[in-house]
Write a protein that holds these residues in place. Structure first.
Motif, mmCIF file in Angstrom:
data_model
loop_
_atom_site.group_PDB
_atom_site.id
_atom_site.type_symbol
_atom_site.label_atom_id
_atom_site.label_comp_id
_atom_site.label_asym_id
_atom_site.label_seq_id
_atom_site.Cartn_x
_atom_site.Cartn_y
_atom_site.Cartn_z
ATOM 1 N N VAL A 94 22.382 67.819 109.584
ATOM 2 C CA VAL A 94 22.387 67.646 108.141
ATOM 3 C C VAL A 94 21.804 66.285 107.825
ATOM 4 O O VAL A 94 21.873 65.358 108.621
ATOM 5 N N ALA A 95 21.191 66.187 106.650
ATOM 6 C CA ALA A 95 20.648 64.909 106.231
ATOM 7 C C ALA A 95 21.803 64.014 105.800
ATOM 8 O O ALA A 95 22.312 64.114 104.689
ATOM 9 N N ILE A 96 22.259 63.171 106.704
ATOM 10 C CA ILE A 96 23.392 62.299 106.409
ATOM 11 C C ILE A 96 23.017 61.353 105.281
ATOM 12 O O ILE A 96 21.835 61.072 105.061
ATOM 13 N N PRO A 97 23.999 60.849 104.536
ATOM 14 C CA PRO A 97 23.689 59.953 103.422
ATOM 15 C C PRO A 97 22.880 58.749 103.902
ATOM 16 O O PRO A 97 23.167 58.156 104.945
ATOM 17 N N ALA A 98 21.860 58.415 103.128
ATOM 18 C CA ALA A 98 21.012 57.260 103.412
ATOM 19 C C ALA A 98 20.437 57.322 104.821
ATOM 20 O O ALA A 98 20.441 56.342 105.555
ATOM 21 N N THR A 99 19.928 58.496 105.207
ATOM 22 C CA THR A 99 19.381 58.676 106.554
ATOM 23 C C THR A 99 18.266 57.679 106.835
ATOM 24 O O THR A 99 18.250 57.012 107.877
ATOM 25 N N MET A 100 17.296 57.590 105.932
ATOM 26 C CA MET A 100 16.164 56.697 106.173
ATOM 27 C C MET A 100 16.607 55.236 106.213
ATOM 28 O O MET A 100 16.046 54.434 106.976
ATOM 29 N N ALA A 101 17.612 54.879 105.424
ATOM 30 C CA ALA A 101 18.117 53.504 105.479
ATOM 31 C C ALA A 101 18.759 53.222 106.826
ATOM 32 O O ALA A 101 18.555 52.147 107.409
ATOM 33 N N ALA A 102 19.528 54.187 107.340
ATOM 34 C CA ALA A 102 20.155 54.014 108.650
ATOM 35 C C ALA A 102 19.110 53.894 109.749
ATOM 36 O O ALA A 102 19.202 53.035 110.641
ATOM 37 N N LEU A 103 18.088 54.756 109.685
ATOM 38 C CA LEU A 103 17.025 54.673 110.683
ATOM 39 C C LEU A 103 16.255 53.364 110.557
ATOM 40 O O LEU A 103 15.859 52.764 111.560
ATOM 41 N N GLY A 104 16.036 52.928 109.319
ATOM 42 C CA GLY A 104 15.333 51.663 109.116
ATOM 43 C C GLY A 104 16.102 50.478 109.668
ATOM 44 O O GLY A 104 15.521 49.573 110.284
ATOM 45 N N LEU A 105 17.423 50.458 109.462
ATOM 46 C CA LEU A 105 18.233 49.373 110.019
ATOM 47 C C LEU A 105 18.204 49.403 111.549
ATOM 48 O O LEU A 105 18.129 48.358 112.196
ATOM 49 N N GLY A 106 18.276 50.605 112.113
ATOM 50 C CA GLY A 106 18.184 50.707 113.563
ATOM 51 C C GLY A 106 16.850 50.218 114.079
ATOM 52 O O GLY A 106 16.786 49.515 115.093
ATOM 53 N N PHE A 107 15.777 50.566 113.383
ATOM 54 C CA PHE A 107 14.444 50.113 113.781
ATOM 55 C C PHE A 107 14.350 48.590 113.700
ATOM 56 O O PHE A 107 13.784 47.947 114.594
ATOM 57 N N MET A 153 5.573 46.013 116.009
ATOM 58 C CA MET A 153 6.716 46.686 115.396
ATOM 59 C C MET A 153 6.601 46.700 113.879
ATOM 60 O O MET A 153 6.966 47.696 113.220
ATOM 61 N N THR A 154 6.105 45.627 113.301
ATOM 62 C CA THR A 154 5.923 45.588 111.842
ATOM 63 C C THR A 154 4.916 46.635 111.395
ATOM 64 O O THR A 154 5.136 47.363 110.418
ATOM 65 N N ARG A 155 3.808 46.719 112.132
ATOM 66 C CA ARG A 155 2.793 47.722 111.800
ATOM 67 C C ARG A 155 3.359 49.132 111.908
ATOM 68 O O ARG A 155 3.157 49.976 111.022
ATOM 69 N N ALA A 156 4.095 49.399 113.000
ATOM 70 C CA ALA A 156 4.673 50.734 113.189
ATOM 71 C C ALA A 156 5.722 51.030 112.123
ATOM 72 O O ALA A 156 5.815 52.151 111.608
ATOM 73 N N GLY A 157 6.537 50.019 111.778
ATOM 74 C CA GLY A 157 7.578 50.222 110.777
ATOM 75 C C GLY A 157 7.015 50.487 109.400
ATOM 76 O O GLY A 157 7.504 51.367 108.663
ATOM 77 N N ILE A 158 5.982 49.754 109.025
ATOM 78 C CA ILE A 158 5.352 49.979 107.721
ATOM 79 C C ILE A 158 4.783 51.388 107.640
ATOM 80 O O ILE A 158 4.945 52.099 106.645
#
Length: 540
Positions: A395-408, A464-469
């Motif tokens: 399931v798409a957990i709340p704030a999925t992209m934010a969680a992945l972004g913090l992990g990244f 990492m910055t390039r990949a993250g953007i």
């Protein structure tokens, strides 16, 4: 050692071996049972690793050199004839890292990856058998045996899920490692022919009494052995195989494979400091440092050139191996302690990054990360054909992209060695002793290592910055990936381990420095494995 704790040393080998054998007997069709056996085995290994960490640290707390190691002699034969397993602070550290990575890879795989191909669960258990055995082996023959167990399982894991890219990279990986294994076997034969022993402690004791011509031939054999280890450690120019292999592997397989290069580093560290007077001015130290610096440069260039995140993660493995080899080659105990702290920080961070990549890229178009090449050149349709990208994997957990972004972002900080996390503390711990060494000025090695670490950190930040953007901001609008708790939890666990190293840096660094002092004063290891005459049989 006395009582039931005697057998804890052999348990990290026995537990996954029994679990793997039961899985093979159960068959691939009983995947639920195999998953339960795997969870029980890896949970037991984590508990055993923590217990062995405490035992190894307590063993040398009284200052007795021989007490700093715990020896298990199978069959209670004398050490020169028995299969000897040796536990000290370094091997306990490696067992703990292996157990944590094994548990994280297994839990992550349960979401869907263990269904991507046959025999994932027994392969993972046999991989743990080989890794744990290699870290505990007290003689070269059994080190070779466990190396082969580890490599045989890694071949299956590298190919898990099939696919053209995976098979192509996996075949290269098999060929390179079979060559390294041949070198290992030839070198071990030369060492035995000259010294008459393969027990590491006995070999260290006998080297001092060898004639000059015999010692020269023995050192030639050890140099070949070192090449075999450095192939596995992926030192330049021997590490060309690593980025494509790890990039092609499935996410959980890449996570556990990320520690395989550190087995080569471990073997170099163990044998070099044991056989050559603690490494101080020892045989090959300058070559280790030079090779490590070149590996850092190669890995940094590979990171900047990487056009997808999986290859970026593979390049990070090269940078970490190069950093460890360059630091070890200085032959200074305090620098080695900092290198061990760096090892404990970088291995979980890289594994977390491999797992995170699969979640970040889920549902993205093939070749979305590719720069300056066409999709046709990248390979349209090269994504995993055995898994349905439209499959509801969670399931798409709340704030999925934010969680992945913090992990990244956490992975980026750790891999680049930026403050305030443990990657920065580790690099500082390696450099500080070199710049405060004494009255003779700062050695050129210190400046070279400082420059390499700064430039590699800068390269990692840029990559990492390039990949993250590209992954989080520049990609076409898409739905948040569907992520299960089983998938995000291992990533969070590995990053939390790195954060705990930051918070508990004092005790952790104390452990690493104690381990380094034991390695640079190998008399305790020798005395622990080879007790005084008449003491054999007094207990394991």
């Amino acid at each position: 050692m006395s009582g039931w704790t005697d057998h804890l040393v052999v348990a990290p080998v026995v537990v996954p071996l029994l679990a793997g054998a039961l899985m093979v007997l159960a068959g691939e069709g009983r995947r639920g049972l195999n998953a339960a056996l795997g969870l029980a085995s890896t949970a037991a290994l984590v508990g055993l690793a923590l217990a062995l960490l405490r035992l190894a640290d307590a063993a040398g707390a009284d200052g007795a050199a021989a007490a700093a190691v715990r020896v298990y002699r199978l069959g209670d034969w004398p050490a020169l004839f028995a299969i000897v397993l040796v536990l000290d602070r370094l091997s306990a550290l490696m067992l703990a890292l292996t157990a944590v990575l094994g548990a994280a890879a297994l839990v992550f795989s349960l979401a869907r990856w263990h269904r991507a191909g046959a025999h994932f669960h027994p392969l993972l258990q046999f991989q743990l058998v080989g890794l744990n055995g290699a870290f505990l082996a007290g003689d070269l023959f059994n080190l070779f045996v466990f190396f082969e167990v580890m490599l045989a399982a890694s071949y299956g894991l590298a190919l898990h899920g099939s696919g053209a890219a995976r098979v192509r990279a996996g075949l290269h990986y098999v060929a390179v490692n079979l060559t390294a294994s041949l070198l290992f076997l030839v070198a071990a034969s030369v060492v035995y022919g000259i010294s008459g022993t393969l027990n590491m402690a006995d070999l260290a004791r006998r080297m001092a009494g060898l004639a000059a011509e015999d010692r020269a031939l023995l050192e030639a054999g050890l140099a070949v052995l070192g090449v075999a280890f450095l192939v596995k450690a992926a030192m330049w120019p021997l590490g060309f195989w690593l980025p494509p292999t790890y990039a092609a592997a499935s996410a959980p397989a890449a996570a556990i494979l990320s520690i395989l290069s550190k087995v080569g580093v471990y073997a170099v560290l163990r044998l070099w400091l044991l056989l050559f007077e603690g490494g101080a001015g020892g045989f090959g130290g300058a070559w280790l440092t030079a090779g490590g610096l070149l590996t850092i440069a190669f890995g940094s260039a590979a990171a900047l050139a990487a056009q997808d995140m999986a290859r970026l993660a593979g390049a990070s493995v090269l940078v970490s191996s190069g950093t460890l080899l360059a630091a070890i080659g200085t032959g200074q105990g305090e620098v080695t302690g900092g290198a061990l702290f760096y090892l404990a920080s970088s291995v979980p961070a890289i594994a977390a990054f491999f797992l995170l990549i699969e979640l970040v890229e889920r549902g993205r178009d093939v070749g979305a990360d590719v720069l300056a090449v066409t999709r046709e050149a990248f390979g349209e349709g090269a994504e995993d054909e055995y898994l349905d990208d439209d499959e509801e994997v969670g399931v798409a957990i709340p704030a999925t992209m934010a969680a992945l972004g913090l992990g990244f972002m956490g992975c980026a900080l750790l891999l680049a060695g930026l403050p305030p996390l443990s990657g920065f503390l580790a690099k500082f711990a390696m450099l500080a002793p070199l710049f405060g060494a004494g009255d003779d000025g700062v050695p050129a090695t210190a400046w070279a290592l400082l420059g390499a670490l700064i430039l590699s950190g800068l390269a990692t930040v840029v990559a990492m910055t390039r990949a993250g953007i590209d992954a989080f901001w520049a990609s076409p609008a898409r739905e948040a990936p569907r992520v299960r708790v089983l998938e995000i939890a291992p990533v969070a666990l590995l990053l939390a381990l790195c954060v705990s190293l930051t918070v508990l840096a004092g005790p952790a660094m104390g452990y690493m420095q104690a381990a380094a002092r034991s390695l640079h004063a190998p008399q305790g290891y020798i005395a622990g494995v080879l007790p005084a005459p008449g003491a054999e049989g007094a207990g394991r």
